[in-house]
Design a protein around this motif. Sequence first.
Motif, PDB file in Angstrom:
ATOM      1  N   ASP A 449     -84.551 -19.092 -10.324  1.00 40.27           N
ATOM      2  CA  ASP A 449     -84.871 -20.352  -9.646  1.00 40.27           C
ATOM      3  C   ASP A 449     -84.604 -21.544 -10.552  1.00 40.27           C
ATOM      4  OD1 ASP A 449     -86.134 -19.154  -7.166  1.00 40.27           O
ATOM      5  OD2 ASP A 449     -87.450 -18.311  -8.700  1.00 40.27           O
ATOM      6  N   GLN A 450     -84.959 -21.426 -11.828  1.00 38.41           N
ATOM      7  CA  GLN A 450     -84.681 -22.501 -12.775  1.00 38.41           C
ATOM      8  C   GLN A 450     -83.180 -22.722 -12.900  1.00 38.41           C
ATOM      9  OE1 GLN A 450     -86.597 -21.130 -16.333  1.00 38.41           O
ATOM     10  NE2 GLN A 450     -88.669 -21.586 -15.606  1.00 38.41           N
ATOM     11  N   HIS A 451     -82.434 -21.610 -12.984  1.00 37.49           N
ATOM     12  CA  HIS A 451     -80.984 -21.711 -13.127  1.00 37.49           C
ATOM     13  C   HIS A 451     -80.370 -22.440 -11.938  1.00 37.49           C
ATOM     14  CE1 HIS A 451     -77.167 -19.422 -14.653  1.00 37.49           C
ATOM     15  NE2 HIS A 451     -77.249 -20.642 -15.109  1.00 37.49           N
ATOM     16  N   LEU A 452     -80.850 -22.155 -10.753  1.00 36.61           N
ATOM     17  CA  LEU A 452     -80.387 -22.859  -9.553  1.00 36.61           C
ATOM     18  C   LEU A 452     -80.779 -24.328  -9.600  1.00 36.61           C
ATOM     19  CD1 LEU A 452     -79.292 -23.004  -6.620  1.00 36.61           C
ATOM     20  CD2 LEU A 452     -81.562 -22.281  -5.858  1.00 36.61           C
ATOM     21  N   ASP A 453     -82.024 -24.604  -9.946  1.00 37.78           N
ATOM     22  CA  ASP A 453     -82.494 -25.996  -9.977  1.00 37.78           C
ATOM     23  C   ASP A 453     -81.699 -26.841 -10.968  1.00 37.78           C
ATOM     24  OD1 ASP A 453     -84.463 -25.681  -8.044  1.00 37.78           O
ATOM     25  OD2 ASP A 453     -85.998 -25.089  -9.487  1.00 37.78           O
ATOM     26  N   TYR A 454     -81.363 -26.272 -12.120  1.00 37.46           N
ATOM     27  CA  TYR A 454     -80.616 -27.028 -13.118  1.00 37.46           C
ATOM     28  C   TYR A 454     -79.229 -27.412 -12.604  1.00 37.46           C
ATOM     29  CZ  TYR A 454     -84.147 -25.635 -16.601  1.00 37.46           C
ATOM     30  OH  TYR A 454     -85.318 -25.446 -17.307  1.00 37.46           O
ATOM     31  N   ALA A 455     -78.673 -26.601 -11.711  1.00 38.99           N
ATOM     32  CA  ALA A 455     -77.358 -26.909 -11.140  1.00 38.99           C
ATOM     33  C   ALA A 455     -77.401 -28.211 -10.347  1.00 38.99           C
ATOM     34  CB  ALA A 455     -76.880 -25.763 -10.255  1.00 38.99           C
ATOM     35  N   LYS A 456     -78.560 -28.537  -9.778  1.00 39.22           N
ATOM     36  CA  LYS A 456     -78.708 -29.800  -9.040  1.00 39.22           C
ATOM     37  C   LYS A 456     -78.481 -30.999  -9.956  1.00 39.22           C
ATOM     38  CE  LYS A 456     -82.703 -29.570  -6.935  1.00 39.22           C
ATOM     39  NZ  LYS A 456     -84.082 -29.098  -6.613  1.00 39.22           N
ATOM     40  N   LEU A 457     -78.877 -30.870 -11.216  1.00 39.25           N
ATOM     41  CA  LEU A 457     -78.705 -31.966 -12.162  1.00 39.25           C
ATOM     42  C   LEU A 457     -77.230 -32.176 -12.488  1.00 39.25           C
ATOM     43  CD1 LEU A 457     -81.689 -31.174 -14.565  1.00 39.25           C
ATOM     44  CD2 LEU A 457     -81.659 -32.605 -12.506  1.00 39.25           C
ATOM     45  N   ARG A 458     -76.438 -31.082 -12.526  1.00 39.28           N
ATOM     46  CA  ARG A 458     -74.998 -31.221 -12.763  1.00 39.28           C
ATOM     47  C   ARG A 458     -74.345 -31.968 -11.604  1.00 39.28           C
ATOM     48  NH1 ARG A 458     -77.277 -28.805 -16.310  1.00 39.28           N
ATOM     49  NH2 ARG A 458     -77.723 -31.011 -16.659  1.00 39.28           N
ATOM     50  N   ALA A 459     -74.822 -31.740 -10.380  1.00 35.10           N
ATOM     51  CA  ALA A 459     -74.267 -32.443  -9.223  1.00 35.10           C
ATOM     52  C   ALA A 459     -74.514 -33.941  -9.332  1.00 35.10           C
ATOM     53  CB  ALA A 459     -74.896 -31.889  -7.938  1.00 35.10           C
ATOM     54  N   ILE A 460     -75.709 -34.328  -9.777  1.00 34.29           N
ATOM     55  CA  ILE A 460     -76.042 -35.743  -9.902  1.00 34.29           C
ATOM     56  C   ILE A 460     -75.253 -36.387 -11.031  1.00 34.29           C
ATOM     57  CG2 ILE A 460     -77.897 -37.387 -10.409  1.00 34.29           C
ATOM     58  CD1 ILE A 460     -79.836 -35.300  -9.185  1.00 34.29           C
TER      59      ILE A 460
END
Length: 550
Positions: A449-460
């Motif tokens: 779940d953390q790994h997925l959430d961190y991907a959101k920061l790369r999108a931003i």
Amino acid sequence: MKKNILLSILSGLLLWIAWSPTQYTTFLLFGALVPMLVMMEKIIGSETVTRKGAKLFWAAFIGFFIWNTLCIYWVYNSLKGAGEVIALFVSIIPYSLGPLLMALTCWLYYRMRLLTDRAISLAGFVALWLGYEYLHQVWDLNFPWMSLGNGFAVAHQWVQWYEYTGIYGGSLWILLTNILFFIAYISYKHNTVTKRQHIRQIVAFAAAVVLPLGLSLIMYYTYTEQENPSNVVIAQPNIDPYAKAGTIPHKTQLRIAAQISDSVAQPNTEFFIWPETAIAGYMNEDNIRKDSLYLFAKQFIKKYRNGNLITGAETLRLYDNRATSTAMPADTTGKLFYDQYNTALHIENSSNVQFYHKSKLVPGAEEIPFISVFGFMKPAFEHLGGSSGGYAGQPEAGVFYSQSGIGVDPVICYESIFGEYVGESVAKGAQFIAIITNDGWWENTSGKDQHLDYAKLRAIETRRWVCRSANTGISAFINQRGDIVKRTDWWVKTAIKHDINLNSDLTFYVRYGDYLARAAGLLSIGIIFWLIFHVTIRKRKVSAHVSEYR
């Protein structure tokens, strides 16, 4: 001293409660470090505590160790294949290394307090902390998973300005708000300011929270994507990672990925994304066009006129001599050598094949840190499973280009937590990000779940869509604002499709990278030299005084 340790533990627990994937408690990050700062202040100001530096260091370490261990406990799961004793021993390294660096930062702050006032020392503490985070991102033992700015991954609406600062802007925000909170608390506790001054301190803290938050929400609700659609299919084969090697035939694994991809694909689908090591049999890159696994993937993509397949693979290259520093003997003659890679392949309806070799390798598991010093330990590391210490990489970020000119950033697993590195591919022309990973080693823990959430920061940071293919989940489509618009469940065999928008504009962060952290790193070096200088001067004065006395 017990009360000081309890304050440190309280900080560790608050940070854990506020961390991904926990929702609705992110706001605790704005005050979670206050007990730690109070603990340090108590020790520094005490007239009875002896050996203050050592006691402050270990008290801080305890709190940070609790925070880190509770958040990344899943590291142990990923190592269990090597045996429980070895897994426990090795997992202590990431559990402890970050906290040791954090505690060292606190100790350096204590040394500053011996030479200057609290305000200047707190400013130095901010620089030292950001400097530590940057060090933990760039050295051979890199593990930036617990950088403070990652704490907003579950509240991505709050940090839309990461497109200007990256995660270090979030770290700076957390440090600043905690310091302002701490100052207001200390002033009230010791009654050192007037009521009006105390109100100003509270207002300063509130403004430090509200203004960046308000700006981000405005950016979030006003951001619009340019229409430039491309149809993408993400496959989640859901093959047990422990069964991938040997138990399930390689072609059977590919057949599963192909079937679930076909089940949702459209005639105009442009990209198919399969997870890390979806092609599990080692392929010789020099003869790949004759490899049966490659030919199977090639046959699959032929059904789609404009199709491109981005898939994880395990590949190797053979040499007649030790052509690279990472090359290993291929036989007992000492005349044949090879490099093996964790690879992303781009396969299209032409003879062209593009390779990207994972560059940000996991310390210990995929490469030996400080190989020139610890190379003799390679046999021991190999018992940890996988290709420990055996993977080679490439020196820079890569981009795949389709025949139509679309640029894709291939990101393999661990690399997705390195914002600046991902930005390098975007700066080279990537119009969306394809993350391929296998989080099944961690089992059903918060790691996935953390790994997925961190991907959101790369999108931003990049304002690019993220298409994330995870072997056992969680696979997802993430838009340019960091919203997860479509996702899979954990441990299911499935495929999902979506029309994403390509983007060619470059954000400020993509252009300038981790400038905040680099500046803090330089300032930290200056602080350390300043402290060393003062210690040297003091020793000389003591030595001169002793000589004079004699």
